[in-house]
Motif scaffolding. Structure first.
Motif, PDB file in Angstrom:
ATOM      1  N   PRO A 308       1.027  -1.293  -0.097  1.00 26.88           N
ATOM      2  CA  PRO A 308       0.143   0.051  -0.127  1.00 26.88           C
ATOM      3  C   PRO A 308       0.748   1.029   0.159  1.00 26.88           C
ATOM      4  O   PRO A 308       0.461   2.323  -0.851  1.00 26.88           O
ATOM      5  N   GLY A 309       2.036   1.125   0.699  1.00 28.73           N
ATOM      6  CA  GLY A 309       2.978   2.566   0.881  1.00 28.73           C
ATOM      7  C   GLY A 309       3.486   2.624  -0.287  1.00 28.73           C
ATOM      8  O   GLY A 309       3.370   4.048  -1.202  1.00 28.73           O
ATOM      9  N   VAL A 310       3.729   1.847  -1.576  1.00 21.50           N
ATOM     10  CA  VAL A 310       4.254   1.815  -2.820  1.00 21.50           C
ATOM     11  C   VAL A 310       3.135   2.688  -3.782  1.00 21.50           C
ATOM     12  O   VAL A 310       3.160   3.412  -4.582  1.00 21.50           O
ATOM     13  N   ALA A 311       2.004   1.794  -3.599  1.00 20.64           N
ATOM     14  CA  ALA A 311       0.871   2.225  -4.242  1.00 20.64           C
ATOM     15  C   ALA A 311       0.218   3.749  -4.216  1.00 20.64           C
ATOM     16  O   ALA A 311      -0.099   4.307  -5.025  1.00 20.64           O
ATOM     17  N   LEU A 312       0.775   4.177  -3.022  1.00 17.64           N
ATOM     18  CA  LEU A 312       0.178   5.615  -2.615  1.00 17.64           C
ATOM     19  C   LEU A 312       1.264   6.559  -2.875  1.00 17.64           C
ATOM     20  O   LEU A 312       1.043   7.724  -2.645  1.00 17.64           O
ATOM     21  N   ILE A 313       2.405   6.291  -3.458  1.00 21.93           N
ATOM     22  CA  ILE A 313       3.439   7.256  -3.936  1.00 21.93           C
ATOM     23  C   ILE A 313       2.770   8.325  -4.805  1.00 21.93           C
ATOM     24  O   ILE A 313       3.137   9.538  -4.502  1.00 21.93           O
ATOM     25  N   PRO A 314       1.927   8.008  -5.754  1.00 26.81           N
ATOM     26  CA  PRO A 314       1.298   9.129  -6.559  1.00 26.81           C
ATOM     27  C   PRO A 314       0.589  10.099  -5.754  1.00 26.81           C
ATOM     28  O   PRO A 314       0.434  11.258  -5.865  1.00 26.81           O
ATOM     29  N   LEU A 315      -0.293   9.457  -5.038  1.00 32.61           N
ATOM     30  CA  LEU A 315      -0.834  10.353  -3.851  1.00 32.61           C
ATOM     31  C   LEU A 315      -0.131  11.291  -3.132  1.00 32.61           C
ATOM     32  O   LEU A 315      -0.103  12.472  -2.891  1.00 32.61           O
ATOM     33  N   GLY A 316       1.168  10.571  -2.553  1.00 32.17           N
ATOM     34  CA  GLY A 316       2.165  11.651  -1.883  1.00 32.17           C
ATOM     35  C   GLY A 316       2.645  12.572  -2.644  1.00 32.17           C
ATOM     36  O   GLY A 316       2.933  13.730  -2.248  1.00 32.17           O
ATOM     37  N   LEU A 317       2.937  12.381  -4.102  1.00 29.23           N
ATOM     38  CA  LEU A 317       3.672  13.382  -4.528  1.00 29.23           C
ATOM     39  C   LEU A 317       2.775  14.483  -5.048  1.00 29.23           C
ATOM     40  O   LEU A 317       3.036  15.673  -5.485  1.00 29.23           O
ATOM     41  N   GLY A 326       6.671  10.995  -0.456  1.00 31.89           N
ATOM     42  CA  GLY A 326       6.514  10.260  -1.593  1.00 31.89           C
ATOM     43  C   GLY A 326       7.821   9.850  -2.373  1.00 31.89           C
ATOM     44  O   GLY A 326       8.022   9.081  -2.922  1.00 31.89           O
ATOM     45  N   LEU A 327       8.706  11.251  -2.473  1.00 34.82           N
ATOM     46  CA  LEU A 327       9.921  11.292  -3.222  1.00 34.82           C
ATOM     47  C   LEU A 327      10.705  10.246  -2.648  1.00 34.82           C
ATOM     48  O   LEU A 327      11.546   9.499  -3.397  1.00 34.82           O
ATOM     49  N   ALA A 328      10.854  10.197  -1.272  1.00 37.24           N
ATOM     50  CA  ALA A 328      12.010   9.477  -0.586  1.00 37.24           C
ATOM     51  C   ALA A 328      11.494   8.044  -0.854  1.00 37.24           C
ATOM     52  O   ALA A 328      12.531   7.110  -1.159  1.00 37.24           O
ATOM     53  N   LEU A 329      10.250   7.621  -0.897  1.00 42.14           N
ATOM     54  CA  LEU A 329       9.875   6.223  -1.125  1.00 42.14           C
ATOM     55  C   LEU A 329      10.087   5.788  -2.834  1.00 42.14           C
ATOM     56  O   LEU A 329      10.664   4.826  -2.979  1.00 42.14           O
ATOM     57  N   LEU A 330       9.851   6.910  -3.582  1.00 39.68           N
ATOM     58  CA  LEU A 330      10.027   6.711  -4.980  1.00 39.68           C
ATOM     59  C   LEU A 330      11.454   6.465  -5.353  1.00 39.68           C
ATOM     60  O   LEU A 330      11.919   5.439  -5.928  1.00 39.68           O
ATOM     61  N   ILE A 331      12.340   6.930  -4.934  1.00 39.78           N
ATOM     62  CA  ILE A 331      13.651   6.983  -4.882  1.00 39.78           C
ATOM     63  C   ILE A 331      14.256   5.806  -4.825  1.00 39.78           C
ATOM     64  O   ILE A 331      15.152   5.023  -5.609  1.00 39.78           O
ATOM     65  N   GLN A 332      14.015   4.997  -3.614  1.00 43.24           N
ATOM     66  CA  GLN A 332      14.160   3.647  -3.152  1.00 43.24           C
ATOM     67  C   GLN A 332      13.870   2.568  -4.182  1.00 43.24           C
ATOM     68  O   GLN A 332      14.401   1.719  -4.365  1.00 43.24           O
ATOM     69  N   VAL A 333      12.405   2.822  -4.484  1.00 42.92           N
ATOM     70  CA  VAL A 333      11.847   1.931  -5.547  1.00 42.92           C
ATOM     71  C   VAL A 333      12.556   1.918  -6.720  1.00 42.92           C
ATOM     72  O   VAL A 333      12.892   0.807  -7.353  1.00 42.92           O
ATOM     73  N   LEU A 350      12.835   1.653   3.644  1.00 40.59           N
ATOM     74  CA  LEU A 350      11.309   1.971   2.924  1.00 40.59           C
ATOM     75  C   LEU A 350      10.386   2.111   3.900  1.00 40.59           C
ATOM     76  O   LEU A 350       9.112   2.734   3.854  1.00 40.59           O
ATOM     77  N   LEU A 351      10.397   1.349   5.124  1.00 38.29           N
ATOM     78  CA  LEU A 351       9.136   1.243   6.025  1.00 38.29           C
ATOM     79  C   LEU A 351       8.694   2.509   6.639  1.00 38.29           C
ATOM     80  O   LEU A 351       7.457   2.753   6.578  1.00 38.29           O
ATOM     81  N   PRO A 352       9.600   3.654   7.214  1.00 37.57           N
ATOM     82  CA  PRO A 352       8.830   4.506   7.626  1.00 37.57           C
ATOM     83  C   PRO A 352       8.001   5.354   6.763  1.00 37.57           C
ATOM     84  O   PRO A 352       7.127   6.011   7.171  1.00 37.57           O
ATOM     85  N   PHE A 353       8.723   5.589   5.583  1.00 38.32           N
ATOM     86  CA  PHE A 353       7.843   6.380   4.456  1.00 38.32           C
ATOM     87  C   PHE A 353       6.564   5.558   3.931  1.00 38.32           C
ATOM     88  O   PHE A 353       5.640   6.132   3.589  1.00 38.32           O
ATOM     89  N   ALA A 354       6.532   4.149   3.961  1.00 37.37           N
ATOM     90  CA  ALA A 354       5.521   3.560   3.452  1.00 37.37           C
ATOM     91  C   ALA A 354       4.370   3.916   4.662  1.00 37.37           C
ATOM     92  O   ALA A 354       3.029   4.050   4.562  1.00 37.37           O
TER      93      ALA A 354
END
Length: 506
Positions: A308-317, A326-333, A350-354
């Motif tokens: 769910p955290g990765v799926a929500l990256i667009p919402l975060g951005l 969102g950028l912190a998680l996107l960079i790592q993915v 990745l965990l805290p940002f998710a």
């Protein structure tokens, strides 16, 4: 006298005088509501992450023993490693473990050396929970949703699994959260930028790869500075961070180990090996790659935090105050898709940002829906998530995955002479050393460390008395021919689950 009476009768001046002498509210009163939310979460995090700390997960990754052994070497005889330090990572992480062990008499107190490192990881997890709550509040989360982020981060079986193991990534992530919380300070001061630089440099000096999060941190700092002081704040941050991180190559330079050369290790060679010579794990986009398999193992353990955290990256951005997250998680993915080497513990950062993105999405949803819909969504989520979590958490509370390793160690201590050469893994190595063994050898140093081969194994296989470890993959033994021949010319004298004690007969 008349003037004095006029001043005293003035309503404006009287109010100002009253406010001047009125005591400021105490820190407890100011933050009481937040502390009442955070305190029980920290208790829960301590129980979930600390229960059966030694037993689950089992001894599945030699890095745990390596970092604890390096901490022991630093504490015992002032060396940066129990073998030749080759700049595989900066040493702040195991220096912290060494400091804790020294303050608590850890290596003489704990039942096994690795337990000292796991205790440090438990403290790191609790501090990270508190910092995550602070960061969420500074990102304008309500106390409830900030608490939800901490709950996800603290209780997810995936998070608990990795929070317990002695990885530098746990300490680096803790410092990254401190840097983000400082950058989001409501004071918007130069001091906040300075502290953010100090904490982020500490993260990099624990695990150098964490610097990939620098763009997200700078973005957050930009968001939380005024236009009038932004250039100054960013300048203080970048200069301070650069100077602190530069201490590591300066250290190598002073030891004449900055650049490769004959007869010594070097930071330059270690960086080249890490970036270019190390075998890659493949891309996340390739289902047959090691990266995909590792990511699949994370999802198998718990799909409800990372996916769910990765799926929500667009919402975060799309949401301003969530964009750096969102950028912190996107960079790592994205880094997982490049095809390079992916460390086993990569998921930790990745965990805290998710968790923040899931809580942030919940906050956005609750602000737009009526209360009954929010309650229904929360109940549905609980019904989906909690049964699986309860099963895994019950297992982690009862399974003793280190029992076989400890039993094998006890057998060696009881039956083998202290001067024998025992080749073993880095978990058992330290316990044998503390038990008085003079020549335990870490398996990865056989055939790879000239000093070990010259001083401890001068006759090759004939110098080895015992081999104590689980069976190794053929690809591993292919690169360690002396160890392979030793195993081929040995007999099994004891077995404890997957750990086999072999007597070598050259």
């Amino acid at each position: 006298m008349t003037a004095v009476l006029e001043i005293e009768r003035s309503p404006v001046r009287g109010a100002a005088a009253a406010s001047a002498v009125e005591p400021r509210p105490s820190r407890w009163r100011t933050h009481r509501a937040s502390l009442l939310v955070l305190a029980p979460l920290l208790v829960l995090a301590g129980l979930v992450n600390g229960w059966n700390l030694h037993g689950w997960p089992g001894r599945i990754n030699d890095d745990e023993g390596t970092y604890v052994n390096q901490a022991w070497a630093l504490l015992d005889h002032g060396a940066l490693s129990h073998y030749t330090y080759w700049y595989d990572h900066p040493f702040l992480g195991w220096a912290i473990i060494a400091g804790y062990a020294g303050l608590t008499d850890g290596f003489d107190r704990a039942p096994s050396a690795v337990m000292v490192g796991r205790e440090v990881m438990l403290i790191s997890a609790l501090v990270s929970c508190a910092l995550l709550f602070l960061l969420a509040r500074r990102l304008r989360f309500s106390r409830g949703w900030a608490g939800a982020a901490v709950f996800l981060f603290a209780v997810s079986p995936l998070a608990v699994y990795f929070h317990r193991m002695v990885f530098l990534d746990n300490l680096a992530t803790m410092f990254v959260l401190a840097a983000l919380a400082a950058a989001a300070s409501p004071r918007r001061s130069v001091g906040a930028a300075l502290w953010s630089a100090i904490w982020f440099a500490s993260a990099a000096l624990c695990k150098e790869t964490i610097v990939i999060l620098l763009p997200a941190l700078v973005w957050l700092l930009v968001q939380h500075t005024s236009r009038r002081t932004r250039v100054w704040n960013l300048g203080v941050f970048l200069v301070s961070f650069g100077v602190l991180v530069a201490s590591y190559p300066v250290f190598a330079l002073l030891k004449n180990e900055l650049l490769p050369g004959e007869g010594h290790v070097s930071l330059g060679w270690a960086l080249w090996w890490q970036l270019f010579a190390r075998s890659g794990s493949g891309s996340l986009l390739d289902p047959s790659s090691g990266t995909f398999s590792l990511a699949r193992s994370w999802i198998d353990l718990d799909p409800w935090l990372l996916l769910p955290g990765v799926a929500l990256i667009p919402l975060g951005l799309a949401v301003r105050h969530l964009r750096p997250i969102g950028l912190a998680l996107l960079i790592q993915v994205v880094m997982m898709c490049r095809g390079g080497y992916l460390p086993f513990a990569y998921v930790i950062a990745l965990l805290p940002f998710a968790a923040l993105l899931i809580a942030g999405a919940g906050a956005q949803l609750s602000a737009r829906l009526r209360a009954p819909f929010v309650v229904a969504a929360a109940v549905l989520a609980a019904l989906l998530v909690f049964p699986g979590w309860a099963t895994t958490l019950r297992e982690q509370a009862s399974f003793d995955g280190s029992a076989n390793s400890r039993a094998a160690t006890r057998w060696v201590v009881d039956h083998v002479d202290r001067s024998a050469v025992v080749v073993t893994d880095d978990y058992i190595w330290m316990d044998l050393k503390l038990a008085g063994f003079t020549k335990p050898v870490w398996l990865w140093k056989v055939d790879t460390d000239p000093e070990v081969m010259t001083e401890v194994l001068p006759a090759g296989v004939a110098s080895i008395d015992y081999i104590v470890m689980a069976d190794q993959a053929a690809s591993t033994l292919a690169g360690l021919p002396t160890l392979r021949r030793g195993m081929e010319s040995s007999t099994e004298v004891a077995r404890f689950g997957e750990i086999i004690v072999r007597k070598v007969h050259p």
